[in-house]
Design a protein around this motif. Structure first.
Motif, PDB file in Angstrom:
ATOM      1  N   ILE A  50       2.904   3.672   0.098  1.00 42.49           N
ATOM      2  CA  ILE A  50       2.621   2.512   0.947  1.00 42.49           C
ATOM      3  C   ILE A  50       2.605   1.243   0.108  1.00 42.49           C
ATOM      4  CG2 ILE A  50       0.873   1.444   2.449  1.00 42.49           C
ATOM      5  CD1 ILE A  50      -0.124   4.284   3.090  1.00 42.49           C
ATOM      6  N   LYS A  51       3.143   0.169   0.669  1.00 40.23           N
ATOM      7  CA  LYS A  51       2.994  -1.171   0.118  1.00 40.23           C
ATOM      8  C   LYS A  51       1.998  -1.918   0.997  1.00 40.23           C
ATOM      9  CE  LYS A  51       6.352  -0.948  -3.035  1.00 40.23           C
ATOM     10  NZ  LYS A  51       6.102  -1.057  -4.495  1.00 40.23           N
ATOM     11  N   ALA A  52       0.997  -2.532   0.379  1.00 42.78           N
ATOM     12  CA  ALA A  52      -0.019  -3.266   1.132  1.00 42.78           C
ATOM     13  C   ALA A  52       0.070  -4.744   0.790  1.00 42.78           C
ATOM     14  CB  ALA A  52      -1.417  -2.737   0.806  1.00 42.78           C
ATOM     15  N   GLY A  53      -0.056  -5.589   1.808  1.00 42.77           N
ATOM     16  CA  GLY A  53      -0.016  -7.032   1.610  1.00 42.77           C
ATOM     17  C   GLY A  53      -0.214  -7.736   2.933  1.00 42.77           C
ATOM     18  N   MET A  62      -0.587  -4.561  -3.410  1.00 40.36           N
ATOM     19  CA  MET A  62      -1.066  -3.238  -3.810  1.00 40.36           C
ATOM     20  C   MET A  62      -0.048  -2.154  -3.481  1.00 40.36           C
ATOM     21  SD  MET A  62      -4.688  -1.281  -3.000  1.00 40.36           S
ATOM     22  CE  MET A  62      -4.440  -1.222  -1.224  1.00 40.36           C
ATOM     23  N   ASP A  63       0.157  -1.246  -4.426  1.00 38.58           N
ATOM     24  CA  ASP A  63       0.895  -0.010  -4.194  1.00 38.58           C
ATOM     25  C   ASP A  63      -0.125   1.090  -3.972  1.00 38.58           C
ATOM     26  OD1 ASP A  63       3.433  -1.168  -4.607  1.00 38.58           O
ATOM     27  OD2 ASP A  63       3.180  -0.972  -6.774  1.00 38.58           O
ATOM     28  N   THR A 101      -3.083  -2.603  -8.095  1.00 35.38           N
ATOM     29  CA  THR A 101      -3.083  -3.950  -7.522  1.00 35.38           C
ATOM     30  C   THR A 101      -2.446  -4.930  -8.510  1.00 35.38           C
ATOM     31  OG1 THR A 101      -5.313  -4.392  -8.401  1.00 35.38           O
ATOM     32  CG2 THR A 101      -5.151  -3.553  -6.143  1.00 35.38           C
ATOM     33  N   ARG A 102      -1.960  -6.060  -7.964  1.00 34.31           N
ATOM     34  CA  ARG A 102      -1.352  -7.103  -8.782  1.00 34.31           C
ATOM     35  C   ARG A 102      -2.349  -8.241  -8.948  1.00 34.31           C
ATOM     36  NH1 ARG A 102       2.787  -4.882  -5.711  1.00 34.31           N
ATOM     37  NH2 ARG A 102       4.483  -4.054  -7.018  1.00 34.31           N
ATOM     38  N   SER A 104     -10.205  -9.476  -8.117  1.00 41.54           N
ATOM     39  CA  SER A 104     -10.343  -8.044  -7.857  1.00 41.54           C
ATOM     40  C   SER A 104     -10.525  -7.852  -6.361  1.00 41.54           C
ATOM     41  CB  SER A 104     -11.542  -7.447  -8.610  1.00 41.54           C
ATOM     42  OG  SER A 104     -12.755  -8.052  -8.191  1.00 41.54           O
ATOM     43  N   LEU A 105     -10.242  -6.656  -5.883  1.00 43.18           N
ATOM     44  CA  LEU A 105     -10.473  -6.337  -4.482  1.00 43.18           C
ATOM     45  C   LEU A 105     -11.971  -6.339  -4.169  1.00 43.18           C
ATOM     46  CD1 LEU A 105      -8.065  -3.275  -4.049  1.00 43.18           C
ATOM     47  CD2 LEU A 105      -7.772  -5.516  -2.972  1.00 43.18           C
TER      48      LEU A 105
END
Length: 377
Positions: A197-200, A209-210, A230-231, A237-238
């Motif tokens: 999954i790619k998250a954004g 995030m991958d 995460t990038r 940070s998350l």
């Protein structure tokens, strides 16, 4: 330091715990008590309650200033220690030692039927049914024994606290509060489904995030393995990383083993004690004037919500919360009295939950209490 009704805030209980005049350490059957006072002795009745045996041991102590004394105690895996003086009804110092080993449940290897057709991957395991959406990779439907329990979806957002003032703008600019998940690949093997999954969010220059998940299915539940990256260019940070379920409101009875009964986070837990507790969703919510993240419990071994006939249980997380509101509702309300009537029970199991810090009047969250930029669980 207090709410409008003059009841102490969690941070006040934390301050009282840190300032208490005694330090307790345990090594095997030896309890060491250190007197933090500089000029007066530490005197009183030391009561040790063995919760696992329902027994109490009492010592009459008098320890000179800045000195320590050792006491021989009984073996036990759940100890609650309190120090009382003659003039105090409440302990002037306390500590707990919880050393019970927890063994996680293991899903049995069962025959499952996986149907991969159209938009959804559908899984049947005994009297349980699961459905994965192939556009997002999210487990969008779980039903057990005839009851629909809803989705189990990745959760990266928390309602910003007063101390999140420095990070909130970056979180919202990246769209963490409106996160979208896109499936880029999947595979089916035996009773497992793996998804990439790619998250954004739609305004992201690239996904932030991958997320690689593996679902292992059985009639009694689903095990979710997670790997993520995460990038860093989007946010420090998350806020958190875990999973959330919006359960029917009838799932309100809470049973858990974690730091409690008050809310606890990586940098705010010393005033709580690890143990097994019973509560309910409405009691878990803390009525801050401005609705915000609350009610989490760190150091969790397990947590479960029940409607009286069916139980939803989570294990393997760092922390959890069970509240009558989700982060989206809390984020939108400016005042506590604007909260709507609750229609669900929101059950969150967090692999990582960011610390609270003190950024509204002091330092931000320390790096060791932030969500790592990559990890697995």
């Amino acid at each position: 330091i207090v709410f409008p009704d003059c009841s102490p805030k969690p941070g006040t209980w934390q301050m009282k715990k840190v300032y208490q005049p005694a330090v307790f350490t345990r090594s095997g059957n030896t309890l060491t008590v250190f007197n933090k006072y500089y000029f007066i002795p530490l005197q009183g009745l030391l009561k040790i309650y063995y919760a696992d045996k329902d027994e109490t041991q009492i010592f009459d102590i008098s320890i000179a200033p800045r000195e320590k004394e050792k006491f021989t105690i009984q073996p036990g895996e759940d100890l609650r220690i309190q120090l009382f003086t003659e003039s105090d009804d409440e302990p002037i110092a306390w500590e707990s030692f919880y050393t019970k080993k927890f063994t996680r449940s293991v899903l049995p290897h069962e025959h499952t039927l996986i149907l991969d057709e159209g938009r959804y991957i559908q899984v049947s395991a005994g009297q349980s049914r699961y459905k994965i959406d192939k556009t997002s990779g999210i487990l969008c439907s779980v039903s057990a024994y005839g009851k629909e329990l809803g989705a189990i979806y990745p959760n990266v957002w928390r309602a910003p606290t007063d101390n999140d003032i420095l990070d909130r703008a970056a979180w919202e600019n990246a769209g963490l509060n409106k996160a979208k998940f896109d499936l880029v690949g999947y595979s089916v093997k035996g009773s497992s489904v793996s998804v990439q999954i790619k998250a954004g969010y739609y305004n992201s220059l690239r996904p932030w995030m991958d997320l690689n998940l593996r679902y292992d299915f059985a009639e009694s539940g689903v095990n979710i393995d997670i790997h993520y990256l995460t990038r860093k260019e989007y946010f420090p940070s998350l806020p958190r990383l875990g999973f959330e379920m919006a359960l029917p409101k009838s799932f309100s009875r809470l049973h858990y083993c974690a730091y409690g009964p008050g809310e606890s986070y990586g940098d705010l837990y010393e005033y709580t004690a690890k143990g097994i507790y019973d509560s309910d969703c409405s009691s878990e919510y803390i009525h801050y004037i401005k609705p915000q993240e609350c009610g989490s419990h760190c150091g969790a071994d397990f947590a479960q919500l029940s409607d009286g006939s069916l139980t939803v249980r989570a294990e393997g997380m760092q922390s959890f919360s069970a509240l009558p509101y989700d982060s989206g509702i809390l984020s939108k309300c400016r005042h506590d009295d604007e909260l709507p009537v609750s229609e669900k029970s929101y059950f969150c199991a967090d692999l990582f939950m960011g610390g609270l810090g003190t950024a509204s009047c002091g330092p931000a969250v320390a790096d060791k209490f932030r969500v790592p930029d990559h990890g697995k669980g």
